[in-house]
Design a protein around this motif. Structure first.
Motif, PDB file in Angstrom:
ATOM      1  N   GLY A  94      90.580  28.129  57.299  1.00  0.00           N
ATOM      2  CA  GLY A  94      89.696  27.728  58.665  1.00  0.00           C
ATOM      3  C   GLY A  94      90.371  27.855  60.246  1.00  0.00           C
ATOM      4  N   LYS A 119      87.585  24.763  63.192  1.00  0.00           N
ATOM      5  CA  LYS A 119      87.014  23.143  64.416  1.00  0.00           C
ATOM      6  C   LYS A 119      86.843  23.283  65.687  1.00  0.00           C
ATOM      7  CE  LYS A 119      92.604  22.179  64.995  1.00  0.00           C
ATOM      8  NZ  LYS A 119      92.849  21.303  64.609  1.00  0.00           N
ATOM      9  N   ASP A 120      87.647  24.784  66.324  1.00  0.00           N
ATOM     10  CA  ASP A 120      87.172  24.138  67.572  1.00  0.00           C
ATOM     11  C   ASP A 120      85.788  25.047  68.121  1.00  0.00           C
ATOM     12  OD1 ASP A 120      89.658  22.289  68.518  1.00  0.00           O
ATOM     13  OD2 ASP A 120      91.127  24.564  68.132  1.00  0.00           O
ATOM     14  N   SER A 163      90.151  28.555  65.625  1.00  0.00           N
ATOM     15  CA  SER A 163      89.908  27.892  65.453  1.00  0.00           C
ATOM     16  C   SER A 163      88.717  27.368  64.670  1.00  0.00           C
ATOM     17  CB  SER A 163      90.587  26.737  65.353  1.00  0.00           C
ATOM     18  OG  SER A 163      90.348  25.619  64.564  1.00  0.00           O
TER      19      SER A 163
END
Length: 134
Positions: free
Chosen positions: A50, A66-67, A64
């Motif tokens: 991830g 997701k960021d 990351s």
């Protein structure tokens, strides 16, 4: 049908790789708005657990996924030299890349002599720019 899709994918990848050759930097923008720019020369990007691992010159930066808000190629890194900042910004507050204030009411004409070498965020009112002190 598979053959047509394969040809389209090959053509698209060739076009994308040619267009990336015209740019010097890959800029990654995180969800909080912070940006990091990397010189594309010798840049390696891998993905694991991830995360995006950006490696260059023996240094690896982990981000990351997701960021990650967006990534794009650009001609410049978005970092300016102090002497290239608009003259309306005569004095400003200066922050390091971790967001800590390192100087307040600093005159931009003397910023090179007042701060150690590095990259900073200069803010005056609602205007912020990244600068490099060499």
């Amino acid at each position: 049908m598979k053959r047509v899709i394969l040809i389209l994918v090959l053509v698209a990848s060739a076009v994308l790789s040619v267009s990336a050759d015209n740019f010097n930097f890959l800029t990654l923008q995180q969800a909080d708005g912070t940006e990091q720019s990397f010189n594309v020369s010798g840049l390696t990007i891998t993905f694991s657990d991830g995360n995006m691992l950006v490696s260059q010159d023996g240094t690896t930066t982990t981000l990351s996924l997701k960021d990650l808000n967006k990534m794009y190629f650009s001609v410049t890194s978005g970092i300016r030299q102090p002497e290239n900042i608009a003259t309306k910004m005569e004095t400003a507050s200066v922050y390091d890349l971790q967001g800590r204030k390192v100087a307040d009411n600093v005159q931009l004409s003397t910023i090179n002599s007042e701060l150690p070498k590095g990259v900073y965020i200069v803010k005056q009112g609602n205007t912020s720019v990244k600068i490099a002190v060499k």
